[in-house]
Design a protein around this motif. Structure first.
Motif, PDB file in Angstrom:
ATOM      1  N   LEU A 298      50.873  35.840 -48.222  1.00  0.00           N
ATOM      2  CA  LEU A 298      51.879  34.922 -48.748  1.00  0.00           C
ATOM      3  C   LEU A 298      51.793  34.802 -50.273  1.00  0.00           C
ATOM      4  CD1 LEU A 298      51.788  32.126 -46.026  1.00  0.00           C
ATOM      5  CD2 LEU A 298      53.581  33.816 -46.408  1.00  0.00           C
ATOM      6  N   ALA A 299      50.586  35.020 -50.810  1.00  0.00           N
ATOM      7  CA  ALA A 299      50.404  34.915 -52.264  1.00  0.00           C
ATOM      8  C   ALA A 299      50.922  36.161 -52.988  1.00  0.00           C
ATOM      9  CB  ALA A 299      48.922  34.715 -52.588  1.00  0.00           C
ATOM     10  N   GLU A 300      50.867  37.293 -52.287  1.00  0.00           N
ATOM     11  CA  GLU A 300      51.141  38.600 -52.892  1.00  0.00           C
ATOM     12  C   GLU A 300      52.467  38.699 -53.677  1.00  0.00           C
ATOM     13  OE1 GLU A 300      48.677  40.700 -52.592  1.00  0.00           O
ATOM     14  OE2 GLU A 300      49.511  42.644 -53.217  1.00  0.00           O
ATOM     15  N   PRO A 301      53.610  38.299 -53.090  1.00  0.00           N
ATOM     16  CA  PRO A 301      54.865  38.478 -53.843  1.00  0.00           C
ATOM     17  C   PRO A 301      54.851  37.789 -55.207  1.00  0.00           C
ATOM     18  CG  PRO A 301      55.325  37.797 -51.583  1.00  0.00           C
ATOM     19  CD  PRO A 301      53.845  37.706 -51.761  1.00  0.00           C
ATOM     20  N   ARG A 302      54.286  36.576 -55.292  1.00  0.00           N
ATOM     21  CA  ARG A 302      54.282  35.855 -56.572  1.00  0.00           C
ATOM     22  C   ARG A 302      53.270  36.466 -57.541  1.00  0.00           C
ATOM     23  NH1 ARG A 302      57.536  31.386 -56.376  1.00  0.00           N
ATOM     24  NH2 ARG A 302      56.597  30.552 -58.259  1.00  0.00           N
ATOM     25  N   LEU A 303      52.186  37.009 -56.993  1.00  0.00           N
ATOM     26  CA  LEU A 303      51.217  37.723 -57.847  1.00  0.00           C
ATOM     27  C   LEU A 303      51.889  38.928 -58.500  1.00  0.00           C
ATOM     28  CD1 LEU A 303      47.871  37.944 -55.812  1.00  0.00           C
ATOM     29  CD2 LEU A 303      48.134  37.170 -58.186  1.00  0.00           C
ATOM     30  N   ILE A 304      52.577  39.709 -57.667  1.00  0.00           N
ATOM     31  CA  ILE A 304      53.239  40.923 -58.169  1.00  0.00           C
ATOM     32  C   ILE A 304      54.279  40.565 -59.221  1.00  0.00           C
ATOM     33  CG2 ILE A 304      54.784  42.834 -57.516  1.00  0.00           C
ATOM     34  CD1 ILE A 304      53.319  42.865 -54.800  1.00  0.00           C
ATOM     35  N   GLN A 305      54.980  39.464 -58.994  1.00  0.00           N
ATOM     36  CA  GLN A 305      56.028  39.055 -59.926  1.00  0.00           C
ATOM     37  C   GLN A 305      55.480  38.288 -61.129  1.00  0.00           C
ATOM     38  OE1 GLN A 305      59.368  39.664 -59.709  1.00  0.00           O
ATOM     39  NE2 GLN A 305      59.277  40.783 -57.782  1.00  0.00           N
ATOM     40  N   ARG A 306      54.153  38.092 -61.165  1.00  0.00           N
ATOM     41  CA  ARG A 306      53.512  37.302 -62.222  1.00  0.00           C
ATOM     42  C   ARG A 306      54.117  35.903 -62.333  1.00  0.00           C
ATOM     43  NH1 ARG A 306      50.945  41.297 -65.775  1.00  0.00           N
ATOM     44  NH2 ARG A 306      51.608  43.312 -65.016  1.00  0.00           N
ATOM     45  N   LEU A 307      54.340  35.302 -61.168  1.00  0.00           N
ATOM     46  CA  LEU A 307      54.836  33.928 -61.135  1.00  0.00           C
ATOM     47  C   LEU A 307      53.670  32.999 -60.818  1.00  0.00           C
ATOM     48  CD1 LEU A 307      58.031  34.576 -58.991  1.00  0.00           C
ATOM     49  CD2 LEU A 307      57.979  34.055 -61.436  1.00  0.00           C
ATOM     50  N   GLU A 308      53.846  31.726 -61.169  1.00  0.00           N
ATOM     51  CA  GLU A 308      52.861  30.701 -60.819  1.00  0.00           C
ATOM     52  C   GLU A 308      52.537  30.780 -59.335  1.00  0.00           C
ATOM     53  OE1 GLU A 308      52.359  27.069 -62.593  1.00  0.00           O
ATOM     54  OE2 GLU A 308      51.942  28.761 -63.949  1.00  0.00           O
ATOM     55  N   PRO A 309      51.273  30.697 -58.970  1.00  0.00           N
ATOM     56  CA  PRO A 309      50.958  30.633 -57.534  1.00  0.00           C
ATOM     57  C   PRO A 309      51.617  29.403 -56.919  1.00  0.00           C
ATOM     58  CG  PRO A 309      48.948  30.798 -58.867  1.00  0.00           C
ATOM     59  CD  PRO A 309      50.080  30.612 -59.820  1.00  0.00           C
ATOM     60  N   ARG A 310      51.881  29.483 -55.623  1.00  0.00           N
ATOM     61  CA  ARG A 310      52.519  28.349 -54.958  1.00  0.00           C
ATOM     62  C   ARG A 310      51.797  28.091 -53.637  1.00  0.00           C
ATOM     63  NH1 ARG A 310      58.715  28.899 -53.346  1.00  0.00           N
ATOM     64  NH2 ARG A 310      59.084  28.490 -55.549  1.00  0.00           N
ATOM     65  N   ASP A 311      51.640  26.826 -53.300  1.00  0.00           N
ATOM     66  CA  ASP A 311      51.031  26.449 -52.021  1.00  0.00           C
ATOM     67  C   ASP A 311      51.842  27.066 -50.875  1.00  0.00           C
ATOM     68  OD1 ASP A 311      49.898  25.267 -49.848  1.00  0.00           O
ATOM     69  OD2 ASP A 311      50.466  23.207 -50.389  1.00  0.00           O
ATOM     70  N   PRO A 312      51.208  27.883 -50.023  1.00  0.00           N
ATOM     71  CA  PRO A 312      51.959  28.542 -48.943  1.00  0.00           C
ATOM     72  C   PRO A 312      52.222  27.637 -47.741  1.00  0.00           C
ATOM     73  CG  PRO A 312      49.655  29.199 -48.845  1.00  0.00           C
ATOM     74  CD  PRO A 312      49.782  28.291 -50.044  1.00  0.00           C
ATOM     75  N   VAL A 313      51.557  26.464 -47.709  1.00  0.00           N
ATOM     76  CA  VAL A 313      51.643  25.633 -46.503  1.00  0.00           C
ATOM     77  C   VAL A 313      53.083  25.172 -46.202  1.00  0.00           C
ATOM     78  CG1 VAL A 313      50.864  23.474 -45.418  1.00  0.00           C
ATOM     79  CG2 VAL A 313      49.220  24.973 -46.571  1.00  0.00           C
ATOM     80  N   PRO A 314      53.864  24.725 -47.233  1.00  0.00           N
ATOM     81  CA  PRO A 314      55.251  24.328 -46.920  1.00  0.00           C
ATOM     82  C   PRO A 314      56.090  25.485 -46.371  1.00  0.00           C
ATOM     83  CG  PRO A 314      54.586  23.457 -49.067  1.00  0.00           C
ATOM     84  CD  PRO A 314      53.499  24.386 -48.624  1.00  0.00           C
ATOM     85  N   ALA A 315      55.898  26.688 -46.910  1.00  0.00           N
ATOM     86  CA  ALA A 315      56.678  27.837 -46.421  1.00  0.00           C
ATOM     87  C   ALA A 315      56.308  28.127 -44.967  1.00  0.00           C
ATOM     88  CB  ALA A 315      56.431  29.070 -47.297  1.00  0.00           C
ATOM     89  N   LEU A 316      55.016  28.023 -44.650  1.00  0.00           N
ATOM     90  CA  LEU A 316      54.581  28.218 -43.258  1.00  0.00           C
ATOM     91  C   LEU A 316      55.190  27.143 -42.364  1.00  0.00           C
ATOM     92  CD1 LEU A 316      50.770  29.122 -43.273  1.00  0.00           C
ATOM     93  CD2 LEU A 316      52.690  30.572 -42.586  1.00  0.00           C
TER      94      LEU A 316
END
Ligand SMILES: Nc1ncnc2c1ncn2[C@@H]1O[C@H](COP(=O)(O)OP(=O)(O)OP(=O)(O)O)[C@@H](O)[C@H]1O
Ligand SMILES: [Mg+2]
Length: 242
Positions: free
Chosen positions: A98-116
């Motif tokens: 879940l972290a991977e797409p934002r890492l690749i895009q060099r975006l701020e990390p985001r808590d994955p719990v709401p998306a889950l």
């Protein structure tokens, strides 16, 4: 938002997508249906930039797409694949996927719990690997992962095929809500006419790599082409049997 013009894709010298053209307005959902092997996944994969061997034209928001997609494209357009196991990295846990797409895009990390939570999954899944969760959970992880980038376009290849009726309804409600609240544009491949009717405005019916008709959902029952008729009648038979 999406324009496809005279798209042609060949595998081993055989055209599996042949002269396909369609448009999807911003905020609309196009259903893509047809029998197995008719070219649905091939079209989505070409749009997502996973197959560079195509001819014709594809445009996003008016800008022509070339053979190679930019990171900016993937930020705006996310795909959910037909086979979630193949789409997930076997040696990364759910948190990492879940972290991977934002890492690749060099975006701020985001808590994955709401998306889950949006796809009906709890935080206990975060430490697990793809082989440690069910098929339906994998499919939902893939949907949650696509949403981590707040895309404008979702390309969905049978996104609810592995889900039971209750979870399917939940996920379709979520997708419908994203469409109305955020104006998300979608192309939805589904073998289920019920799903297509619920989600799409217009339906492109594929047969042997060509679009044979594009009825609105309201006109599906009156559609003439044999492929469409077979689908409509099979769905009626199913309703009667159920
Ligand atoms: N990489 C490939 N090499 C050769 N042929 C391929 C390749 N990918 C797809 N095909 C062929 O292209 C045709 C269209 O395949 P595609 O996966 O797009 O069908 P589909 O409509 O998504 O079917 P399904 O409903 O079963 O998922 C099929 O005949 C398939 O065998
Ligand atoms: Mg397919």
């Amino acid at each position: 938002m999406i324009e496809v013009e005279n798209l042609r894709i060949a595998h081993d010298g055989r055209a599996v997508v042949d002269g396909v053209s369609f448009k999807v307005e911003g905020g609309a959902c196009l259903g893509l249906v047809g029998e197995s092997g008719s070219g649905k996944s091939t079209i989505l994969r070409a749009l997502a930039g996973l197959n560079r061997e195509w001819s014709g034209a594809m445009r996003l928001d008016g800008a022509a797409l070339g053979p190679v997609r930019t990171p900016g494209f993937h930020r705006r357009v996310q795909m959910v694949f037909q086979e979630p196991l193949a789409a997930l990295h076997p040696r990364q846990n759910v948190a990492r996927q879940l972290a991977e797409p934002r890492l690749i895009q060099r975006l701020e990390p985001r808590d994955p719990v709401p998306a889950l939570a949006e796809v009906g999954l709890g935080p206990e899944l975060l430490g697990r690997y793809p082989h440690q969760i069910s098929g339906g959970q994998r499919q939902r992880v893939c949907i949650a992962r696509a949403l981590m980038l707040d895309p404008e376009v979702l390309l969905l290849d049978e996104p609810t095929a592995a889900l039971d009726a209750v979870v399917e309804r939940h996920v379709l409600d979520l997708l419908a809500r994203l469409r109305t609240e955020r104006g998300l544009t979608m192309i939805l491949v589904s073998h289920s006419l019920k799903t297509v009717r619920r989600m799409a405005g217009r339906v492109a019916v594929l047969d042997g790599g060509r679009i044979v008709e594009t009825p609105t959902v309201a006109d599906l029952d009156a559609a003439r082409h044999p492929v469409t008729r077979r689908m409509v009648e099979a769905a009626i038979g199913y309703r009667r049997a159920a």
